[in-house]
Design an enzyme around this catalytic site. Structure first.
Site, PDB file in Angstrom:
ATOM      1  N   HIS A 270      -0.968   1.625  -0.582  1.00  0.00           N
ATOM      2  CA  HIS A 270      -1.146   2.350  -1.556  1.00  0.00           C
ATOM      3  C   HIS A 270      -2.400   1.135  -2.369  1.00  0.00           C
ATOM      4  O   HIS A 270      -1.991   0.130  -2.581  1.00  0.00           O
ATOM      5  CB  HIS A 270      -0.315   2.792  -2.627  1.00  0.00           C
ATOM      6  CG  HIS A 270      -0.544   3.719  -3.533  1.00  0.00           C
ATOM      7  ND1 HIS A 270      -1.334   3.523  -4.913  1.00  0.00           N
ATOM      8  CD2 HIS A 270      -0.508   4.959  -3.655  1.00  0.00           C
ATOM      9  CE1 HIS A 270      -1.713   4.660  -5.343  1.00  0.00           C
ATOM     10  NE2 HIS A 270      -1.130   5.543  -4.785  1.00  0.00           N
ATOM     11  N   ASP A 327       3.854  10.212   0.300  1.00  0.00           N
ATOM     12  CA  ASP A 327       3.799  11.039   1.406  1.00  0.00           C
ATOM     13  C   ASP A 327       4.698  10.795   2.411  1.00  0.00           C
ATOM     14  O   ASP A 327       4.867  11.495   3.459  1.00  0.00           O
ATOM     15  CB  ASP A 327       2.402  10.736   2.086  1.00  0.00           C
ATOM     16  CG  ASP A 327       1.375  11.618   0.869  1.00  0.00           C
ATOM     17  OD1 ASP A 327       1.515  12.627   0.360  1.00  0.00           O
ATOM     18  OD2 ASP A 327       0.090  10.776   0.822  1.00  0.00           O
TER      19      ASP A 327
HETATM   20  N1  CMC Z   1      -1.231   0.879   8.125  1.00  0.00           N
HETATM   21  C1  CMC Z   1      -1.807  -0.169   8.741  1.00  0.00           C
HETATM   22  N2  CMC Z   1      -2.622  -1.043   7.904  1.00  0.00           N
HETATM   23  C2  CMC Z   1      -2.824  -0.623   6.681  1.00  0.00           C
HETATM   24  C3  CMC Z   1      -2.275   0.499   6.161  1.00  0.00           C
HETATM   25  C4  CMC Z   1      -1.383   1.455   7.111  1.00  0.00           C
HETATM   26  N3  CMC Z   1      -1.043   2.525   6.342  1.00  0.00           N
HETATM   27  N4  CMC Z   1      -2.811   0.750   5.083  1.00  0.00           N
HETATM   28  C5  CMC Z   1      -3.379  -0.418   4.588  1.00  0.00           C
HETATM   29  N5  CMC Z   1      -3.550  -0.985   5.988  1.00  0.00           N
HETATM   30  C6  CMC Z   1      -4.273  -2.460   5.815  1.00  0.00           C
HETATM   31  C7  CMC Z   1      -5.668  -2.407   6.018  1.00  0.00           C
HETATM   32  O1  CMC Z   1      -5.920  -2.327   7.627  1.00  0.00           O
HETATM   33  C8  CMC Z   1      -6.167  -3.789   5.439  1.00  0.00           C
HETATM   34  O2  CMC Z   1      -5.916  -4.744   6.443  1.00  0.00           O
HETATM   35  P1  CMC Z   1      -6.835  -6.230   6.531  1.00  0.00           P
HETATM   36  O3  CMC Z   1      -6.782  -6.702   5.107  1.00  0.00           O
HETATM   37  O4  CMC Z   1      -6.512  -6.845   7.515  1.00  0.00           O
HETATM   38  O5  CMC Z   1      -8.321  -5.473   6.470  1.00  0.00           O
HETATM   39  C9  CMC Z   1      -5.276  -3.832   4.290  1.00  0.00           C
HETATM   40  O6  CMC Z   1      -4.015  -3.379   4.818  1.00  0.00           O
HETATM   41  C10 CMC Z   1      -5.850  -3.139   3.021  1.00  0.00           C
HETATM   42  O7  CMC Z   1      -6.100  -1.788   3.291  1.00  0.00           O
HETATM   43  P2  CMC Z   1      -7.295  -0.891   2.574  1.00  0.00           P
HETATM   44  O8  CMC Z   1      -7.477   0.115   3.281  1.00  0.00           O
HETATM   45  O9  CMC Z   1      -8.330  -1.866   2.223  1.00  0.00           O
HETATM   46  O10 CMC Z   1      -6.547  -0.475   1.274  1.00  0.00           O
HETATM   47  P3  CMC Z   1      -6.991   0.693   0.282  1.00  0.00           P
HETATM   48  O11 CMC Z   1      -6.414   0.355  -0.999  1.00  0.00           O
HETATM   49  O12 CMC Z   1      -8.273   1.040   0.434  1.00  0.00           O
HETATM   50  O13 CMC Z   1      -6.221   2.074   0.956  1.00  0.00           O
HETATM   51  C11 CMC Z   1      -4.765   3.372   1.601  1.00  0.00           C
HETATM   52  C12 CMC Z   1      -5.312   2.559   0.657  1.00  0.00           C
HETATM   53  C13 CMC Z   1      -3.592   4.732   1.035  1.00  0.00           C
HETATM   54  C14 CMC Z   1      -6.061   4.562   1.875  1.00  0.00           C
HETATM   55  C15 CMC Z   1      -4.218   2.897   2.845  1.00  0.00           C
HETATM   56  O14 CMC Z   1      -3.114   2.172   2.702  1.00  0.00           O
HETATM   57  C16 CMC Z   1      -3.928   4.111   4.053  1.00  0.00           C
HETATM   58  O15 CMC Z   1      -4.849   4.372   4.733  1.00  0.00           O
HETATM   59  N6  CMC Z   1      -2.613   4.347   4.050  1.00  0.00           N
HETATM   60  C17 CMC Z   1      -2.256   5.514   4.982  1.00  0.00           C
HETATM   61  C18 CMC Z   1      -2.706   6.949   4.735  1.00  0.00           C
HETATM   62  C19 CMC Z   1      -1.821   7.390   3.383  1.00  0.00           C
HETATM   63  O16 CMC Z   1      -0.514   7.255   3.897  1.00  0.00           O
HETATM   64  N7  CMC Z   1      -2.294   7.638   2.459  1.00  0.00           N
HETATM   65  C20 CMC Z   1      -1.681   8.250   1.115  1.00  0.00           C
HETATM   66  C21 CMC Z   1      -1.948   7.454  -0.004  1.00  0.00           C
HETATM   67  S1  CMC Z   1      -0.579   7.870  -1.115  1.00  0.00           S
HETATM   68  C22 CMC Z   1      -1.080   9.613  -1.659  1.00  0.00           C
HETATM   69  C23 CMC Z   1      -2.434   9.897  -1.903  1.00  0.00           C
HETATM   70  O17 CMC Z   1      -3.234   9.475  -2.456  1.00  0.00           O
HETATM   71  O18 CMC Z   1      -2.651  11.040  -1.423  1.00  0.00           O
END
Ligand code: CMC
Length: 392
Positions: A270, A327
């Site tokens: 998140h 989720d």
């Molecule tokens: N699985 C594996 N690696 C992950 C995940 C994950 N679920 N989430 C983040 N990472 C890694 C990402 O690869 C990155 O690694 P590095 O620093 O080596 O490049 C690091 O963690 C930071 O990730 P980010 O994509 O820069 O983080 P963000 O804040 O931009 O994204 C997020 C947040 C929720 C989109 C992401 O964590 C994600 O895609 N999660 C899976 C989808 C999910 O469950 N979404 C629901 C979110 S909560 C409810 C909602 O908003 O609808």
């Protein structure tokens, strides 16, 4: 033009001042208008929570009754709107139908175009909350080829939705109190989450002066993606795959850690929560209680627990401070209630509607509100000459 600072994904940019929802991501705190989410999940109804978010305070009994009456009066769709459902192909995604129909609402003699005073806004807010639920259930009914069920005037919000989803001719569906309670809690926990992708979209569209229905319809589309509201569906698909293909949990986790695999652990991570997501903790407990009260087992709940345990013990997830989000367990609850997987994100949309309305109003009420218009860093070609086709 001055110096422009790039902030990819707005990770560090405050887009507005807002009085609606408070989050402390380090401590795992979430409050709607100052009220802790734990209290609302345990004791409030979805409609009371919606009133808190939209109008800024918990309603007194008189205000509560009046708003409930407005919801009841506005829950049915205009007769002509029902024809739209016939126009969609049977396999249309319910999110496509939901956004299109919410957008269409402004064309059907609703008060939104005349939101000039407090009572007009109350009616528009009630109509949108009530009709979003009716549209969602109707999109499911038309998808499965059953007649659309009318809302009942004697049922609370969550019960009425389940009635419209699962009643068939000559057999009215009435949910058990446990099922109604679980759905109510699901909706309360989704009701707002400050400047997430869909809510920021609603505010962006509203800042241009668009009406409530057009702005919320845009929010539905923003919610659709798998990194946002689509994640609840993606989590259940992920857990089902692990279950059906008997994939060892450790292997799946290794895949999610490998960037080149394109696989993420859905329901994990998140932008704001860095220690835990309080909604996930409540839903984990609620999923367990619901299955117990229904006396059913779901192998996906066990797999979810294993995945969570393995990920939380893994350095990759620990270093990046990735925890289960809202989720991760919500899909288990929706499955137990009988909601089909492709309706999961629609359920999220029903829950998030109060937040979208509250944020639209915050923009609408601010006479000094500037249009949202981010800047960019141009990285394209420098001055380039136009050439006739033969010389290209
Ligand atoms: N699985 C594996 N690696 C992950 C995940 C994950 N679920 N989430 C983040 N990472 C890694 C990402 O690869 C990155 O690694 P590095 O620093 O080596 O490049 C690091 O963690 C930071 O990730 P980010 O994509 O820069 O983080 P963000 O804040 O931009 O994204 C997020 C947040 C929720 C989109 C992401 O964590 C994600 O895609 N999660 C899976 C989808 C999910 O469950 N979404 C629901 C979110 S909560 C409810 C909602 O908003 O609808």
């Amino acid at each position: 033009t001055g110096l422009i600072t790039l902030d990819d994904g707005y990770g560090n940019t405050g887009s507005c001042a807002s009085a609606i929802t408070f989050i402390d991501g380090e401590k795992g705190i979430l409050r709607y208008r100052g009220v802790p989410i734990e209290d609302l999940a345990a004791r409030s109804s979805f409609i009371e929570t919606a009133e808190l978010l939209i109008f800024g305070e918990l309603p007194d009994p008189e205000a509560r009754d009046e708003f409930r009456q407005l919801l009841t009066e506005n829950s049915a769709l205009h007769r002509d709107m029902r024809k739209h459902f016939d126009g969609f192909p049977a396999d249309a995604h319910p999110m496509a139908i939901l956004s299109a129909m919410i957008n269409a609402l402004q064309a059907y003699d609703l008060p939104e175009i005349h939101i000039t005073d407090a009572s007009g806004f109350r009616r528009a807010a009630a109509a949108l909350l009530a009709k979003t639920r009716t549209i969602a259930a109707a999109s499911y009914k038309s998808h499965i080829g059953q007649p659309i069920a009318y809302p009942r005037y004697d049922m609370p919000y969550a019960e009425n939705f389940l009635h419209m989803m699962f009643s068939v001719p000559y057999r009215d569906y009435e949910p058990t109190p446990e099922v109604a309670h679980a759905l109510n809690m699901f909706l309360v926990l989704h009701a707002d989450h400050e400047q997430n992708c869909s809510t920021s979209t609603v505010r962006m569209v509203a800042s241009g002066g668009a009406n409530l229905f057009a702005s919320v319809s845009a929010g539905v589309n923003a919610l659709w993606g798998p990194r946002h509201g689509g994640a609840n569906m993606a989590v259940v698909e992920m857990l089902s795959r692990i279950h059906q293909e008997k994939i060892p949990v450790s292997r799946y986790i290794d895949q999610a850690k490998d960037r080149s695999s394109g696989v993420r652990l859905m329901g994990f991570g998140h932008r704001i929560y860095r220690s835990f997501d309080p909604r996930a903790q409540i839903l984990k407990e609620a999923a367990h209680s619901l299955l117990e009260s229904l006396n059913v087992t779901d192998p996906l709940l066990d797999i979810a627990r294993q995945v969570e345990e393995a990920a939380l013990a893994d350095d990759y997830f620990r270093e990046r401070r990735l925890y289960p989000n809202v989720d991760f367990y919500s899909g288990i609850i929706l499955r137990a209630i009988g909601i089909p997987t492709d309706m999961f994100t629609v359920m999220f949309a029903i829950g998030r509607t109060p937040g979208w309305i509250a944020h639209w109003k915050e923009i609408h009420d601010n006479a000094a509100q500037r249009i949202h218009r981010p800047r960019q860093l141009y990285v394209g070609e420098p001055l380039t000459q136009w050439l006739p086709p033969a010389e290209r």
